[in-house]
Design a protein around this motif. Structure first.
Motif, PDB file in Angstrom:
ATOM      1  N   GLU A   1      35.571  21.353 -13.565  1.00  0.00           N
ATOM      2  CA  GLU A   1      34.755  21.266 -14.776  1.00  0.00           C
ATOM      3  C   GLU A   1      35.431  20.369 -15.811  1.00  0.00           C
ATOM      4  OE1 GLU A   1      32.438  24.306 -17.765  1.00  0.00           O
ATOM      5  OE2 GLU A   1      34.455  24.898 -17.122  1.00  0.00           O
TER       6      GLU A   1
ATOM      7  N   TYR B   1      34.443  22.763 -24.663  1.00  0.00           N
ATOM      8  CA  TYR B   1      33.571  23.436 -23.704  1.00  0.00           C
ATOM      9  C   TYR B   1      34.223  24.770 -23.364  1.00  0.00           C
ATOM     10  CZ  TYR B   1      36.923  22.192 -20.111  1.00  0.00           C
ATOM     11  OH  TYR B   1      38.069  22.088 -19.375  1.00  0.00           O
TER      12      TYR B   1
ATOM     13  N   PRO C   1      27.760  25.915 -21.898  1.00  0.00           N
ATOM     14  CA  PRO C   1      28.242  26.241 -20.543  1.00  0.00           C
ATOM     15  C   PRO C   1      27.275  25.887 -19.421  1.00  0.00           C
ATOM     16  CG  PRO C   1      28.154  28.219 -21.928  1.00  0.00           C
ATOM     17  CD  PRO C   1      27.750  27.065 -22.782  1.00  0.00           C
ATOM     18  N   GLU C   2      25.986  26.113 -19.615  1.00  0.00           N
ATOM     19  CA  GLU C   2      25.035  25.808 -18.541  1.00  0.00           C
ATOM     20  C   GLU C   2      24.960  24.307 -18.273  1.00  0.00           C
ATOM     21  OE1 GLU C   2      23.091  26.210 -22.471  1.00  0.00           O
ATOM     22  OE2 GLU C   2      24.281  27.623 -21.300  1.00  0.00           O
TER      23      GLU C   2
ATOM     24  N   CYS D   1      27.562  22.234 -18.702  1.00  0.00           N
ATOM     25  CA  CYS D   1      28.816  21.925 -18.008  1.00  0.00           C
ATOM     26  C   CYS D   1      28.740  22.319 -16.536  1.00  0.00           C
ATOM     27  CB  CYS D   1      29.993  22.633 -18.669  1.00  0.00           C
ATOM     28  SG  CYS D   1      30.510  21.860 -20.206  1.00  0.00           S
ATOM     29  N   GLU D   2      28.084  23.437 -16.248  1.00  0.00           N
ATOM     30  CA  GLU D   2      27.913  23.868 -14.853  1.00  0.00           C
ATOM     31  C   GLU D   2      27.111  22.831 -14.067  1.00  0.00           C
ATOM     32  OE1 GLU D   2      26.273  27.823 -14.472  1.00  0.00           O
ATOM     33  OE2 GLU D   2      27.692  28.584 -15.974  1.00  0.00           O
TER      34      GLU D   2
ATOM     35  N   THR E   1      29.350  19.832 -13.487  1.00  0.00           N
ATOM     36  CA  THR E   1      30.368  20.126 -12.476  1.00  0.00           C
ATOM     37  C   THR E   1      29.782  20.081 -11.066  1.00  0.00           C
ATOM     38  OG1 THR E   1      31.557  21.475 -14.083  1.00  0.00           O
ATOM     39  CG2 THR E   1      32.127  21.809 -11.776  1.00  0.00           C
ATOM     40  N   ALA E   2      28.534  20.461 -10.925  1.00  0.00           N
ATOM     41  CA  ALA E   2      27.884  20.444  -9.608  1.00  0.00           C
ATOM     42  C   ALA E   2      27.778  19.033  -9.032  1.00  0.00           C
ATOM     43  CB  ALA E   2      26.495  21.078  -9.702  1.00  0.00           C
TER      44      ALA E   2
END
Length: 182
Positions: A38, A107, A136-137, A139-140, A143-144
């Motif tokens: 992340e 973040y 956060p959502e 960043c998720e 990261t994916a």
């Protein structure tokens, strides 16, 4: 035996419509053993957000006294100091004394919000500091998209970032927690 950094190669095709900046950049990102994927992707986003021919990855975690990214002029003067995560207030104060402009991409959800509550009053004294928060959502989703070798399209328009690659896309809308008076 010491753990080694993991190398990620990223090709960024940046179309920053708001700034009128269009360019391709090839980055070699060393992911320190203590760094999450992340954080690595937020560093890549930080590069896209501020990209130009002088912006460079710095020592970051592996080198004391260096940010995640920085822009220096021909004489070595630090024009822009960019941190990722939740840096210590003293570190930001030192950076503000060394650089023309300091930027933080915070973040980490509730952790970031607690960091901001604890530090906002002291950080407000730093006139050359900008603090952005990444939810956060978002960043998720960013990261994916991570791969050891990745090609990402990075489009910025009206404050919205769309990062897309073979694994999908992520829309990010960084929230301004602090910006210098213009």
């Amino acid at each position: 035996m010491a753990l080694r950094s993991t190398i990620y190669k990223a090709e960024l095709a940046i179309a920053d419509i708001d700034r009128g900046y269009y360019a391709d950049h090839a980055l070699t990102l060393a992911r320190h053993p203590s760094e999450t994927e992340e954080r690595l992707m937020v560093r890549a986003l930080a590069f896209a957000m501020h990209a130009d021919e002088r912006l460079a990855l710095a020592g970051d975690i592996s080198t004391d006294g260096e940010p995640a990214l920085w822009r220096r002029d021909d004489t070595g003067v630090i024009e822009q100091w960019i941190e990722v995560g939740l840096p210590d207030e003293r570190r930001l104060r030192r950076a503000a004394g060394r650089a023309d402009e300091v930027i933080v991409l915070a973040y980490g959800g509730r952790k970031a919000e607690a960091w901001w509550q604890d530090n906002a009053r002291d950080l407000a004294k730093l006139r050359n500091l900008t603090v952005w928060f990444l939810p956060p959502e978002e960043c998720e989703a960013l990261t994916a998209l991570a791969e050891r070798s990745m090609r990402l399209g990075c489009t910025h328009q009206e404050g919205h970032w769309l990062i897309s690659g073979p694994r999908g896309s992520a829309e990010l809308i960084p929230l301004a927690w602090q910006q210098p008076a213009r």
